[in-house]
Design a protein around this motif. Structure first.
Motif, PDB file in Angstrom:
ATOM      1  N   ASN A  58      -0.066  57.707  68.824  1.00 15.99           N
ATOM      2  CA  ASN A  58      -0.316  57.704  70.343  1.00 15.99           C
ATOM      3  C   ASN A  58       0.252  56.287  70.468  1.00 15.99           C
ATOM      4  OD1 ASN A  58      -1.712  58.337  72.593  1.00 15.99           O
ATOM      5  ND2 ASN A  58      -4.033  58.395  71.848  1.00 15.99           N
ATOM      6  N   TYR A  59      -0.065  56.672  72.078  1.00 17.78           N
ATOM      7  CA  TYR A  59       0.113  54.910  72.689  1.00 17.78           C
ATOM      8  C   TYR A  59      -0.098  55.194  73.765  1.00 17.78           C
ATOM      9  CZ  TYR A  59       4.786  56.757  74.296  1.00 17.78           C
ATOM     10  OH  TYR A  59       6.081  57.325  74.758  1.00 17.78           O
ATOM     11  N   ASN A  60      -0.452  54.078  74.486  1.00 21.12           N
ATOM     12  CA  ASN A  60      -0.733  53.976  76.286  1.00 21.12           C
ATOM     13  C   ASN A  60       0.400  52.253  76.371  1.00 21.12           C
ATOM     14  OD1 ASN A  60      -2.011  53.113  78.408  1.00 21.12           O
ATOM     15  ND2 ASN A  60      -3.454  52.636  78.293  1.00 21.12           N
ATOM     16  N   ILE A  61       0.852  52.307  77.254  1.00 20.59           N
ATOM     17  CA  ILE A  61       1.460  51.159  77.894  1.00 20.59           C
ATOM     18  C   ILE A  61       0.895  51.036  79.436  1.00 20.59           C
ATOM     19  CG2 ILE A  61       4.141  49.923  78.941  1.00 20.59           C
ATOM     20  CD1 ILE A  61       5.498  51.955  76.680  1.00 20.59           C
ATOM     21  N   ALA A  62       1.019  49.621  79.186  1.00 20.01           N
ATOM     22  CA  ALA A  62       0.367  49.221  80.917  1.00 20.01           C
ATOM     23  C   ALA A  62       0.481  47.311  81.477  1.00 20.01           C
ATOM     24  CB  ALA A  62      -1.791  48.910  80.437  1.00 20.01           C
ATOM     25  N   ASP A  63       0.819  47.356  82.706  1.00 20.03           N
ATOM     26  CA  ASP A  63       1.116  46.419  83.350  1.00 20.03           C
ATOM     27  C   ASP A  63      -0.221  45.974  83.076  1.00 20.03           C
ATOM     28  OD1 ASP A  63       3.585  46.849  83.709  1.00 20.03           O
ATOM     29  OD2 ASP A  63       3.794  47.777  85.138  1.00 20.03           O
ATOM     30  N   ASN A  64       0.209  44.162  82.803  1.00 19.33           N
ATOM     31  CA  ASN A  64      -1.297  43.770  82.846  1.00 19.33           C
ATOM     32  C   ASN A  64      -0.811  41.685  82.952  1.00 19.33           C
ATOM     33  OD1 ASN A  64      -3.156  45.434  81.139  1.00 19.33           O
ATOM     34  ND2 ASN A  64      -1.899  44.928  79.481  1.00 19.33           N
ATOM     35  N   LYS A  65      -2.157  41.201  83.476  1.00 18.12           N
ATOM     36  CA  LYS A  65      -1.999  40.158  84.098  1.00 18.12           C
ATOM     37  C   LYS A  65      -0.589  39.069  82.932  1.00 18.12           C
ATOM     38  CE  LYS A  65      -4.181  35.525  85.782  1.00 18.12           C
ATOM     39  NZ  LYS A  65      -5.135  35.259  86.019  1.00 18.12           N
ATOM     40  N   ILE A  66       0.056  38.383  83.386  1.00 16.58           N
ATOM     41  CA  ILE A  66       0.542  37.657  81.958  1.00 16.58           C
ATOM     42  C   ILE A  66      -0.068  36.742  81.808  1.00 16.58           C
ATOM     43  CG2 ILE A  66       3.058  35.965  82.276  1.00 16.58           C
ATOM     44  CD1 ILE A  66       4.122  38.470  83.011  1.00 16.58           C
ATOM     45  N   LYS A  67       0.370  36.385  80.723  1.00 16.63           N
ATOM     46  CA  LYS A  67      -0.482  35.161  79.937  1.00 16.63           C
ATOM     47  C   LYS A  67       0.331  34.128  79.225  1.00 16.63           C
ATOM     48  CE  LYS A  67      -4.104  39.143  78.670  1.00 16.63           C
ATOM     49  NZ  LYS A  67      -5.205  38.598  77.529  1.00 16.63           N
ATOM     50  N   ASN A  68       1.093  34.423  79.355  1.00 18.41           N
ATOM     51  CA  ASN A  68       2.095  32.930  78.965  1.00 18.41           C
ATOM     52  C   ASN A  68       2.371  32.763  77.794  1.00 18.41           C
ATOM     53  OD1 ASN A  68       3.128  32.310  81.933  1.00 18.41           O
ATOM     54  ND2 ASN A  68       1.600  31.295  82.581  1.00 18.41           N
ATOM     55  N   TYR A  69       2.499  33.352  76.950  1.00 20.75           N
ATOM     56  CA  TYR A  69       2.398  32.815  74.940  1.00 20.75           C
ATOM     57  C   TYR A  69       3.634  32.759  74.745  1.00 20.75           C
ATOM     58  CZ  TYR A  69      -1.557  36.806  74.642  1.00 20.75           C
ATOM     59  OH  TYR A  69      -1.894  37.579  75.000  1.00 20.75           O
ATOM     60  N   THR A  70       3.480  31.799  74.362  1.00 20.73           N
ATOM     61  CA  THR A  70       4.975  30.760  73.367  1.00 20.73           C
ATOM     62  C   THR A  70       5.552  31.234  72.775  1.00 20.73           C
ATOM     63  OG1 THR A  70       3.568  29.837  71.988  1.00 20.73           O
ATOM     64  CG2 THR A  70       3.704  28.953  74.660  1.00 20.73           C
ATOM     65  N   SER A  71       4.885  32.518  71.487  1.00 17.96           N
ATOM     66  CA  SER A  71       5.440  33.300  70.338  1.00 17.96           C
ATOM     67  C   SER A  71       4.467  34.352  70.386  1.00 17.96           C
ATOM     68  CB  SER A  71       5.123  32.409  69.157  1.00 17.96           C
ATOM     69  OG  SER A  71       3.810  32.075  69.259  1.00 17.96           O
ATOM     70  N   PHE A  72       5.339  35.206  68.745  1.00 24.46           N
ATOM     71  CA  PHE A  72       4.719  36.297  68.739  1.00 24.46           C
ATOM     72  C   PHE A  72       3.572  35.840  67.558  1.00 24.46           C
ATOM     73  CE2 PHE A  72       3.842  40.714  67.238  1.00 24.46           C
ATOM     74  CZ  PHE A  72       4.094  41.634  68.541  1.00 24.46           C
ATOM     75  N   ASN A  73       2.014  36.401  67.664  1.00 23.69           N
ATOM     76  CA  ASN A  73       1.068  36.169  66.666  1.00 23.69           C
ATOM     77  C   ASN A  73       0.888  37.525  66.207  1.00 23.69           C
ATOM     78  OD1 ASN A  73       2.127  33.381  65.913  1.00 23.69           O
ATOM     79  ND2 ASN A  73       1.741  32.912  68.386  1.00 23.69           N
ATOM     80  N   VAL A  74       0.202  37.534  64.679  1.00 18.16           N
ATOM     81  CA  VAL A  74      -0.624  38.332  64.428  1.00 18.16           C
ATOM     82  C   VAL A  74      -1.861  37.955  64.530  1.00 18.16           C
ATOM     83  CG1 VAL A  74      -1.731  39.370  62.223  1.00 18.16           C
ATOM     84  CG2 VAL A  74       0.695  39.065  62.735  1.00 18.16           C
ATOM     85  N   VAL A  75      -3.349  38.251  64.991  1.00 18.33           N
ATOM     86  CA  VAL A  75      -4.597  37.909  65.201  1.00 18.33           C
ATOM     87  C   VAL A  75      -5.396  38.586  64.205  1.00 18.33           C
ATOM     88  CG1 VAL A  75      -5.871  37.961  67.153  1.00 18.33           C
ATOM     89  CG2 VAL A  75      -3.888  37.684  67.272  1.00 18.33           C
ATOM     90  N   TYR A  76      -6.251  37.856  63.569  1.00 18.67           N
ATOM     91  CA  TYR A  76      -7.165  38.509  62.871  1.00 18.67           C
ATOM     92  C   TYR A  76      -8.636  38.152  63.403  1.00 18.67           C
ATOM     93  CZ  TYR A  76      -3.178  38.042  59.562  1.00 18.67           C
ATOM     94  OH  TYR A  76      -1.970  37.278  58.799  1.00 18.67           O
TER      95      TYR A  76
END
Length: 68
Positions: free
Chosen positions: A50-68
């Motif tokens: 199951n998945y859900n795709i939504a448009d949200n406000k851009i957060k200006n990430y600078t990389s792709f990271n795993v969050v713990y």
């Protein structure tokens, strides 16, 4: 990593209920390709039921990271 190959920025986090939460931003076509690759991911790395795709406000990430 697929996110790096497609120049996707954002986060991925395992949730306590066993689901995975992802925020991904980048070129719209790249984000679409990223989602398709995740959905098609074979076990044991994960199975998408199951998945859900939504448009949200851009957060200006600078990389792709795993969050713990």
């Amino acid at each position: 990593m697929v996110a790096d190959q497609l120049n996707i920025k954002g986060i991925v986090k395992n949730q306590s209920d066993g689901s995975v939460y992802i925020e991904a931003q980048g070129d719209p076509q790249a984000v679409h390709s990223f989602a398709k690759k995740i959905i098609a991911s074979p076990a044991p790395s994960g199975r998408v039921s199951n998945y859900n795709i939504a448009d949200n406000k851009i957060k200006n990430y600078t990389s792709f990271n795993v969050v713990y």
